[in-house]
Design a protein around this motif. Structure first.
Motif, PDB file in Angstrom:
ATOM      1  N   SER A   1     -14.625  21.181  -3.729  1.00  0.00           N
ATOM      2  CA  SER A   1     -15.644  20.378  -2.787  1.00  0.00           C
ATOM      3  C   SER A   1     -16.016  19.045  -3.666  1.00  0.00           C
ATOM      4  O   SER A   1     -15.618  18.844  -4.727  1.00  0.00           O
ATOM      5  CB  SER A   1     -16.997  20.970  -2.800  1.00  0.00           C
ATOM      6  OG  SER A   1     -17.739  20.985  -3.904  1.00  0.00           O
ATOM      7  N   SER A   2     -16.422  17.946  -3.016  1.00  0.00           N
ATOM      8  CA  SER A   2     -16.555  16.615  -3.680  1.00  0.00           C
ATOM      9  C   SER A   2     -17.560  16.631  -4.859  1.00  0.00           C
ATOM     10  O   SER A   2     -17.468  16.313  -6.006  1.00  0.00           O
ATOM     11  CB  SER A   2     -16.946  15.373  -2.758  1.00  0.00           C
ATOM     12  OG  SER A   2     -17.992  15.843  -1.982  1.00  0.00           O
ATOM     13  N   ALA A   3     -18.648  17.657  -4.618  1.00  0.00           N
ATOM     14  CA  ALA A   3     -19.732  17.927  -5.501  1.00  0.00           C
ATOM     15  C   ALA A   3     -19.047  18.421  -6.988  1.00  0.00           C
ATOM     16  O   ALA A   3     -19.372  18.118  -7.975  1.00  0.00           O
ATOM     17  CB  ALA A   3     -20.869  18.556  -5.101  1.00  0.00           C
ATOM     18  N   GLU A   4     -18.105  19.629  -6.545  1.00  0.00           N
ATOM     19  CA  GLU A   4     -17.522  20.190  -8.015  1.00  0.00           C
ATOM     20  C   GLU A   4     -16.795  19.261  -8.508  1.00  0.00           C
ATOM     21  O   GLU A   4     -16.539  19.285  -9.525  1.00  0.00           O
ATOM     22  CB  GLU A   4     -16.781  21.502  -7.253  1.00  0.00           C
ATOM     23  CG  GLU A   4     -17.672  22.576  -7.157  1.00  0.00           C
ATOM     24  CD  GLU A   4     -16.617  23.707  -6.714  1.00  0.00           C
ATOM     25  OE1 GLU A   4     -16.794  24.907  -7.349  1.00  0.00           O
ATOM     26  OE2 GLU A   4     -15.991  23.639  -5.706  1.00  0.00           O
ATOM     27  N   ALA A   5     -15.911  18.484  -7.710  1.00  0.00           N
ATOM     28  CA  ALA A   5     -14.874  17.615  -8.270  1.00  0.00           C
ATOM     29  C   ALA A   5     -15.494  16.751  -9.090  1.00  0.00           C
ATOM     30  O   ALA A   5     -14.982  16.380 -10.251  1.00  0.00           O
ATOM     31  CB  ALA A   5     -14.064  16.763  -7.225  1.00  0.00           C
ATOM     32  N   ALA A   6     -16.567  16.203  -8.819  1.00  0.00           N
ATOM     33  CA  ALA A   6     -17.337  15.080  -9.623  1.00  0.00           C
ATOM     34  C   ALA A   6     -17.563  15.879 -11.000  1.00  0.00           C
ATOM     35  O   ALA A   6     -18.148  15.033 -12.060  1.00  0.00           O
ATOM     36  CB  ALA A   6     -18.910  14.910  -9.092  1.00  0.00           C
ATOM     37  N   ARG A   7     -17.688  17.080 -11.200  1.00  0.00           N
ATOM     38  CA  ARG A   7     -18.120  17.724 -12.572  1.00  0.00           C
ATOM     39  C   ARG A   7     -17.089  18.282 -13.188  1.00  0.00           C
ATOM     40  O   ARG A   7     -17.160  19.182 -14.084  1.00  0.00           O
ATOM     41  CB  ARG A   7     -19.231  18.651 -12.206  1.00  0.00           C
ATOM     42  CG  ARG A   7     -20.517  17.928 -11.568  1.00  0.00           C
ATOM     43  CD  ARG A   7     -21.775  18.890 -11.857  1.00  0.00           C
ATOM     44  NE  ARG A   7     -22.297  19.094 -13.091  1.00  0.00           N
ATOM     45  CZ  ARG A   7     -23.033  18.153 -13.770  1.00  0.00           C
ATOM     46  NH1 ARG A   7     -23.327  16.784 -12.994  1.00  0.00           N
ATOM     47  NH2 ARG A   7     -23.571  18.326 -14.858  1.00  0.00           N
TER      48      ARG A   7
ATOM     49  N   CYS B   1     -17.821  21.073 -16.136  1.00  0.00           N
ATOM     50  CA  CYS B   1     -19.151  20.555 -17.124  1.00  0.00           C
ATOM     51  C   CYS B   1     -20.280  21.564 -16.648  1.00  0.00           C
ATOM     52  O   CYS B   1     -20.719  21.629 -15.300  1.00  0.00           O
ATOM     53  CB  CYS B   1     -19.464  19.151 -16.737  1.00  0.00           C
ATOM     54  SG  CYS B   1     -21.182  18.882 -17.660  1.00  0.00           S
ATOM     55  N   ASP B   2     -20.734  22.466 -17.466  1.00  0.00           N
ATOM     56  CA  ASP B   2     -21.760  23.368 -16.856  1.00  0.00           C
ATOM     57  C   ASP B   2     -23.261  22.781 -17.516  1.00  0.00           C
ATOM     58  O   ASP B   2     -24.078  23.701 -17.442  1.00  0.00           O
ATOM     59  CB  ASP B   2     -21.465  24.670 -17.839  1.00  0.00           C
ATOM     60  CG  ASP B   2     -21.576  24.502 -19.120  1.00  0.00           C
ATOM     61  OD1 ASP B   2     -21.801  23.407 -19.851  1.00  0.00           O
ATOM     62  OD2 ASP B   2     -21.674  25.745 -19.941  1.00  0.00           O
TER      63      ASP B   2
ATOM     64  N   PRO C   1      -4.642  15.645   1.300  1.00  0.00           N
ATOM     65  CA  PRO C   1      -4.497  15.549   2.964  1.00  0.00           C
ATOM     66  C   PRO C   1      -4.866  16.915   3.613  1.00  0.00           C
ATOM     67  O   PRO C   1      -5.125  16.978   4.711  1.00  0.00           O
ATOM     68  CB  PRO C   1      -3.119  15.041   2.794  1.00  0.00           C
ATOM     69  CG  PRO C   1      -2.630  15.141   1.428  1.00  0.00           C
ATOM     70  CD  PRO C   1      -3.545  15.171   0.718  1.00  0.00           C
ATOM     71  N   THR C   2      -4.715  17.707   2.717  1.00  0.00           N
ATOM     72  CA  THR C   2      -4.868  19.236   3.169  1.00  0.00           C
ATOM     73  C   THR C   2      -6.415  19.727   3.196  1.00  0.00           C
ATOM     74  O   THR C   2      -6.762  20.885   3.619  1.00  0.00           O
ATOM     75  CB  THR C   2      -4.157  20.325   2.566  1.00  0.00           C
ATOM     76  OG1 THR C   2      -4.542  20.049   1.092  1.00  0.00           O
ATOM     77  CG2 THR C   2      -2.820  20.076   2.605  1.00  0.00           C
ATOM     78  N   GLY C   3      -7.313  18.705   2.853  1.00  0.00           N
ATOM     79  CA  GLY C   3      -8.718  19.234   2.979  1.00  0.00           C
ATOM     80  C   GLY C   3      -9.127  19.219   1.297  1.00  0.00           C
ATOM     81  O   GLY C   3      -8.293  19.594   0.488  1.00  0.00           O
ATOM     82  N   GLY C   4     -10.306  18.920   1.017  1.00  0.00           N
ATOM     83  CA  GLY C   4     -11.113  19.153  -0.261  1.00  0.00           C
ATOM     84  C   GLY C   4     -10.709  18.071  -1.130  1.00  0.00           C
ATOM     85  O   GLY C   4      -9.863  17.049  -0.737  1.00  0.00           O
ATOM     86  N   VAL C   5     -11.093  17.685  -2.439  1.00  0.00           N
ATOM     87  CA  VAL C   5     -10.819  16.785  -3.461  1.00  0.00           C
ATOM     88  C   VAL C   5     -10.408  17.516  -4.598  1.00  0.00           C
ATOM     89  O   VAL C   5     -10.706  18.601  -5.130  1.00  0.00           O
ATOM     90  CB  VAL C   5     -12.325  16.265  -3.784  1.00  0.00           C
ATOM     91  CG1 VAL C   5     -12.272  15.148  -4.635  1.00  0.00           C
ATOM     92  CG2 VAL C   5     -12.980  15.521  -2.469  1.00  0.00           C
ATOM     93  N   ALA C   6      -9.290  16.750  -5.220  1.00  0.00           N
ATOM     94  CA  ALA C   6      -8.763  17.120  -6.370  1.00  0.00           C
ATOM     95  C   ALA C   6      -9.441  16.240  -7.437  1.00  0.00           C
ATOM     96  O   ALA C   6      -9.663  15.136  -7.341  1.00  0.00           O
ATOM     97  CB  ALA C   6      -7.209  16.828  -6.251  1.00  0.00           C
TER      98      ALA C   6
END
Ligand code: SAM
Length: 483
Positions: free
Chosen positions: A204-210, A225-226, A275-280
């Protein structure tokens, strides 16, 4: 009346018999430049009182007038004062009468070892009682809750029988509670997953940011990052804008040689929508090279060129000892180190015969006016409690035309395994001498230097991706106005 500086601590956090614990309290008080401890909200035991006095600290306890009016309270004061000097801080309160009765009760004890200070008591309630001692209270984090309570009951709306129609003059001025700035870490961890992960992990974009995807010889793994204390915006600044992510390759609990303990990581690709959805997440790869060596060479070249009197603020264990020792011995350089941490100062002194070493802080330099040809502030900027006061002092001691060299670091991220993180977190924060209060960048130093009006900034080396997290600012002292 010069206020007596006290470190406010929660009584529950103060040991009575554990010698190591008592030594730690003493060290905390020293670091906060406090001569004593102010304990609350509960009374100290006689054993705690004895331990603090043996540690050479002034023992102070805090009570409101209402608490002093409770049965048994004066007996406790009498008992504590019978065993040695006691400073009773009477703080806040709700009524002038209760305060008067509390003060009368204390006077009846006729305890020669008892001294009194009034905190957060409005001017009109003081009457003839000025207290014996003015105090300045520095709140340790353990005491913030109860000190905030004292501030809440402090007056304004609560005042009774006040004839003053104008604005209330407020609590006694010399008893201000100065909150201790909160220490700030300069590093966060990204925990490296044990299992490999494909380069194109969809988050998710929130997860990818961390998160960061780290290329490893066997493919790659996700690092996350925890630490909730670091916001997404902090991580974005440190990782994406400044490029400060490093791979911990050591087995040390505390890193002490970045060049040897860390490998630089370079961001290959920022986080991107798939393109397949989600954020790398952003992709990083280890590189070779030693960006720290580049910055160190720069600082060393500046130091080598210096002649005359050098004042080193926050000298610590004098990292550039090798480079300075010969110059000091030959008289080319007159070196004065100012450092609050005594063990660090002692170690430097042993290795630098001919140097002048003074225990002190940047905010109050034990140095005469206009004597320094060069002022150094090497990695001590982020430790200063009062940056403006320290630069005012640097300006005072610098001779006209003197140079100023300020070096410090921005925050950085470390990619570590969970075993490395467990080792690092086992080190108590109390063992970290002199806290770090900010992660300023070069711009913050420039602003502080220029705010004095005494310096012309001559060079700025800012942090950027591919470079170490160290920045440098240099300036030259403007001539003083005649007269
Ligand atoms: C990271 S060390 C840097 C030591 C050395 N200058 C160097 O470059 O390696 C920071 C130093 O600042 C000192 N320090 C902490 N608070 C200070 C203050 N208010 N004024 C001056 N130095 C301070 C610490 O005791 C510590 O020795």
């Amino acid at each position: 009346m010069t206020p007596l500086r006290l470190l406010a601590l929660d009584t529950a956090a103060v040991p009575a018999t554990d010698a190591g614990g008592v030594a730690r309290v003493r060290a905390l008080a020293r670091r906060a430049r406090c001569r004593g401890v102010l304990l609350g909200p509960s009374w100290p035991t006689t054993a705690q009182a004895a331990a603090m006095r043996r540690a050479g600290l002034v023992l102070a306890a805090q009570r409101t007038p209402e608490e002093l009016a409770q049965s048994g309270a004066l007996a406790v004061v009498a008992e504590l004062a019978a065993s040695g000097p006691l400073l009773l801080v009477v703080a806040g309160g709700r009524s002038r009468d209760t305060l008067r009765r509390a003060l009368e009760g204390l006077a009846r004890l006729r305890a020669p070892t008892l001294r009194l200070a009034l905190v957060s008591v409005p001017v009109c309630h003081r009457g003839d009682t000025r207290g014996d001692v003015g105090v300045e209270v520095v709140a340790h984090r353990s005491a913030r809750a109860w000190l905030a309570g004292v501030a809440e009951v402090a007056w304004a709306a609560q005042c009774d029988a006040c004839g003053v129609r104008a604005a209330c003059a407020g609590p006694v001025a010399e008893a201000a509670v100065a909150p201790q700035p909160a220490p700030v870490s300069n590093q966060f961890d990204l925990v490296l997953a044990r299992e490999p992960s494909p380069g194109e992990v969809a988050l998710s974009s929130a997860e990818a940011a961390r998160c960061a995807w780290i290329a490893t010889p066997s493919g790659g793994a996700l690092a996350r990052c925890d630490n909730a204390g670091w916001t997404d915006a902090d991580l974005h600044l440190v990782l994406d804008q400044l490029g400060q992510l490093w791979l911990d390759t050591s087995d040390k609990a505390r890193l002490d040689d970045f060049a040897a303990d860390l490998r630089p990581l370079i961001q290959d690709a920022p986080a991107r929508e798939l393109p397949t959805g989600g954020v790398a997440p952003a992709r990083w790869r280890p590189t070779t090279g030693d960006p720290f060596a580049v910055e160190e060479a720069y600082v060393e070249a500046a130091l080598i060129a210096m002649r005359g009197t050098v004042v080193d603020i926050g000298a610590g264990p004098v990292r550039y000892l090798r480079l300075l020792a010969g110059r000091i011995a030959s008289g080319e350089v007159r070196y004065a180190a100012v450092e609050p941490d005594t063990p660090a100062l002692r170690r430097s002194g042993d290795a630098l015969p001919g140097a002048r070493l003074a225990r002190g802080v940047g905010e109050h330099l034990p140095v005469r006016d206009a004597v320094a040809d060069h002022v150094l502030m090497l990695r001590s900027f982020n430790h200063l409690r009062d940056v403006a006061a320290a630069f005012a002092e640097a300006s005072r001691v610098a001779a006209d035309g003197a140079s100023l060299l300020v070096v410090d670091n921005v925050a950085f991220g470390l990619v570590r395994t969970s075993a490395q993180i467990d080792r690092a977190r086992a080190v108590s924060v109390l063992e970290t001498p002199f806290e770090h209060y900010r992660n300023a960048n070069a711009d913050a130093a420039v602003a502080a230097i220029e705010a004095t009006g005494c310096w012309r900034v001559t060079e700025v080396r800012a942090v950027a991706p591919g470079r170490a997290n160290q920045w440098t600012v240099r300036a030259r002292r403007r001539p003083r106005e005649p007269g």
